[in-house]
Design a protein around this motif. Sequence first.
Motif, mmCIF file in Angstrom:
data_model
loop_
_atom_site.group_PDB
_atom_site.id
_atom_site.type_symbol
_atom_site.label_atom_id
_atom_site.label_comp_id
_atom_site.label_asym_id
_atom_site.label_seq_id
_atom_site.Cartn_x
_atom_site.Cartn_y
_atom_site.Cartn_z
ATOM 1 N N ILE A 7 0.835 -1.195 0.000
ATOM 2 C CA ILE A 7 0.000 0.000 0.000
ATOM 3 C C ILE A 7 0.873 1.248 0.000
ATOM 4 C CG2 ILE A 7 -1.856 1.222 1.173
ATOM 5 C CD1 ILE A 7 -2.622 -1.558 0.240
ATOM 6 N N ALA A 8 1.858 1.228 0.877
ATOM 7 C CA ALA A 8 2.742 2.396 1.003
ATOM 8 C C ALA A 8 3.409 2.715 -0.329
ATOM 9 C CB ALA A 8 3.793 2.136 2.082
ATOM 10 N N GLU A 9 3.922 1.697 -0.982
ATOM 11 C CA GLU A 9 4.599 1.922 -2.262
ATOM 12 C C GLU A 9 3.638 2.476 -3.312
ATOM 13 O OE1 GLU A 9 6.351 -1.824 -3.134
ATOM 14 O OE2 GLU A 9 8.029 -1.523 -1.736
ATOM 15 N N ARG A 10 2.510 1.819 -3.427
ATOM 16 C CA ARG A 10 1.535 2.273 -4.424
ATOM 17 C C ARG A 10 1.101 3.711 -4.174
ATOM 18 N NH1 ARG A 10 -0.608 -2.516 -7.408
ATOM 19 N NH2 ARG A 10 -2.708 -1.710 -7.647
ATOM 20 N N ALA A 11 1.006 4.076 -2.911
ATOM 21 C CA ALA A 11 0.518 5.416 -2.586
ATOM 22 C C ALA A 11 1.662 6.424 -2.529
ATOM 23 C CB ALA A 11 -0.219 5.376 -1.256
ATOM 24 N N GLY A 12 2.875 5.926 -2.626
ATOM 25 C CA GLY A 12 4.024 6.821 -2.567
ATOM 26 C C GLY A 12 4.219 7.451 -1.206
ATOM 27 N N THR A 25 2.640 6.246 7.399
ATOM 28 C CA THR A 25 1.500 7.033 6.951
ATOM 29 C C THR A 25 0.281 6.144 6.704
ATOM 30 O OG1 THR A 25 3.001 8.605 5.935
ATOM 31 C CG2 THR A 25 0.705 8.664 5.220
ATOM 32 N N VAL A 26 0.527 5.006 6.102
ATOM 33 C CA VAL A 26 -0.584 4.082 5.858
ATOM 34 C C VAL A 26 -1.191 3.663 7.192
ATOM 35 C CG1 VAL A 26 -1.256 1.852 4.914
ATOM 36 C CG2 VAL A 26 0.479 3.231 3.748
ATOM 37 N N SER A 27 -0.322 3.348 8.120
ATOM 38 C CA SER A 27 -0.788 2.937 9.433
ATOM 39 C C SER A 27 -1.640 4.033 10.066
ATOM 40 C CB SER A 27 0.407 2.605 10.328
ATOM 41 O OG SER A 27 -0.035 2.151 11.575
ATOM 42 N N TYR A 60 -4.792 11.074 3.120
ATOM 43 C CA TYR A 60 -5.714 10.063 3.618
ATOM 44 C C TYR A 60 -6.522 9.461 2.472
ATOM 45 C CZ TYR A 60 -9.778 7.984 5.844
ATOM 46 O OH TYR A 60 -10.762 7.115 6.216
ATOM 47 N N ASN A 61 -7.063 10.341 1.645
ATOM 48 C CA ASN A 61 -7.896 9.869 0.551
ATOM 49 C C ASN A 61 -7.105 9.011 -0.425
ATOM 50 O OD1 ASN A 61 -10.212 11.044 1.509
ATOM 51 N ND2 ASN A 61 -9.842 12.978 0.433
ATOM 52 N N ARG A 62 -5.912 9.473 -0.710
ATOM 53 C CA ARG A 62 -5.091 8.726 -1.655
ATOM 54 C C ARG A 62 -4.816 7.321 -1.117
ATOM 55 N NH1 ARG A 62 0.411 9.875 -2.236
ATOM 56 N NH2 ARG A 62 -0.051 11.803 -1.140
ATOM 57 N N VAL A 63 -4.384 7.289 0.140
ATOM 58 C CA VAL A 63 -4.077 6.000 0.750
ATOM 59 C C VAL A 63 -5.314 5.096 0.779
ATOM 60 C CG1 VAL A 63 -3.458 4.854 2.902
ATOM 61 C CG2 VAL A 63 -2.174 6.868 2.142
#
Lengths: 365, 365
Positions: free
Chosen positions: B8-13, B18-20, B34-37
């Motif tokens: 997730i982190a990689e895909r969202a850059g 942050t994902v957590s 938030y929305n992007r993630v």
Amino acid sequence: MRPTIKDIAERAGVSKTTVSFALNDPSRISVETYNRVMSIVTELDYVPSPVARTLTTKRLGALGLLLPQPITEALRNPYVVEIVRGIGELCAERELSLTMLPPLRGRVLEAARRAFVDGLITIGVGPDHEVVELLNRRRIPFVTIDGADTDATVNVGVDDEGAAYGLMRHLLDLGHRRVAILALMPDTIKLPEERFSLVRDRRIAGFSRALAELSLSLESPGICVVPAESSIEGGDAAVSALLARSGEPLPTAVVAMADIVALGAYEACRKAGLAIPGDLSVAGFDDIPLAESANPPLTTIHQPGRKKGAAAAALVVELLDGVDAEHRRVLHRCLETRLVVRASTAAPRPDPAASGLARASSPAS
Amino acid sequence: MRPTIKDIAERAGVSKTTVSFALNDPSRISVETYNRVMSIVTELDYVPSPVARTLTTKRLGALGLLLPQPITEALRNPYVVEIVRGIGELCAERELSLTMLPPLRGRVLEAARRAFVDGLITIGVGPDHEVVELLNRRRIPFVTIDGADTDATVNVGVDDEGAAYGLMRHLLDLGHRRVAILALMPDTIKLPEERFSLVRDRRIAGFSRALAELSLSLESPGICVVPAESSIEGGDAAVSALLARSGEPLPTAVVAMADIVALGAYEACRKAGLAIPGDLSVAGFDDIPLAESANPPLTTIHQPGRKKGAAAAALVVELLDGVDAEHRRVLHRCLETRLVVRASTAAPRPDPAASGLARASSPAS
DNA sequence: GTCGATAGCTAAACCGCTTTAGTAATACGG
DNA sequence: CCGTATTACTAAAGCGGTTTAGCTATCGAC
């Protein structure tokens, strides 16, 4: 609080690796070291955290049962309890624990996502259920009970259609022409496109086939299908309502899709002062332990609930073991059912209004 | 297969952190991020691994029920099912799952060690049980059901002694003087020093007290205590053996420590052609759902099985929440029981051998 | 006497997540 | 314009195990 592998390692003066070897593959260390480590393990009563272990080994030692309803509701039905007992048999054998997973926030899917288990068993989940897609995508081994025999799922079930046919046929052969069917409730937590349970549909189909042989159908006068919750109260309520219906002639037989519902019908008859089977024949489905000792003993379709559970669990374990082998073939297991005629069904009283006709001989096959 | 937080982190850059945050505490990041993630989370259908999460949070959202027997055996007794249902009520409320933990390698202790849960509930485990020591040492929150009210355990139970007294008193008041007690089996998986279950002992004590009021005791002629497995078959077997006993006069009443055993007695009577309560009065304990609809309806002690389960689960959750607060006080909850007189008990037939005496009026209090 | 095995052990990476400590950038008060 | 908060984010440590790769000492063989 709970000792960790590090504690053991320090006390024994060895590395964590060595402790891990002692526990998992003693051949890799010397006997003396093994003994030293194990004595500390025993002393501190150390057990590796299954959580941490799972992180690397991916094995949890737990099976999950995805329930279509909250635990409290689901276990109201002794048939479900029997299934759980069956799964329990295998759990005992393989030293697995069993986690009951009620829907989370109203969704089975949520429960499946969060499930904390090696493999899953579902009850009454069809191949189109959203949960199937998830589990297949994640490659989580799972087996459906009372689902359907398609490529998407490994299923354990019975010939619902055939069993229902036999049951209805039994009533028709006795001479009943006015029968009420107490159907399983549409499952509220299913997807919209699967509004009615598969089991319900298959049994309805079986009933229809038997009726058709006498040129009857579900829409014929005297025949009706009413939904009932899978509990004594549900059956009681449904039949009480039926009996209170004025205008139409009462049914001479009631057939329920679950024994527990049939026992609810008993309750309704008692209140209404109706004799079983004198005034009303009652038949069930499942053959739960109570069916035999009920008063009168209940005519029903015997369904091997325990075996279903055990078979499903066995299949999950098989999937678990043969993940790498190309073994992962779609399998379906169809268990036997049989009509058990007891004392709750009998020929209807001769109908004063339409004598002669109601007593028609058994239909052409 | 299953996506990880890294994916997730990689895909969202963004970073894993942050994902957590997005998942656990959105206030710590900007709305856009938030929305992007979350869009990626949704897209990949990501759910944090409960296993990994548990490693740090120490919370895994599961309650465990330590069973004294394999699942299959335990669930044979509807009373146990009721308890499970009660626990299920709380599980639904708090979104917890419930893990059934049968003994491992014959030991409850083993199951407790390996348990993969936040808190535990036990059935019929006394304060001297080895498991209590372990759980207290590990500070694992647990509550016993039908244990004992001591400092070592938080317990939910009933006044077994008093209830048993009332039940025996009922039979004695009816005039019975020859009564057989079907006792719970000594639990094989208990520790040696705790050979008989606490519940059994307390109920025996209550029976004794009632008998003593008539100058009778468990050793008096006509009174006997026989063990019976907690199942229909167990009750059937025990009573059948009793009836087959030649030489002594038959008992006029049978009192079982579990309804399911009493229903087994029904079965034995049916086979022997004995009428209940005409030839033999039968009383039970628990008031399982079947008791009321049995034929004849069973006289029994109503025990709130569901409530017991729910209360125990509530206490565990309380312990879970108030771990740091000095709140962790020893608590005991004693629920209400009541004698439910139904149709399975009546005055004994006048004894031809000792008429007059058997019909003695109720004893001095 | 040297070399390759082998036995016995360990350091370090990794599993997938949370959380702490910290960085960089922006906003704010004086 | 400087110092201080605040915001938005991240690197890295840690949870408790397993597993891989590697190190050291001993031993036998040539």
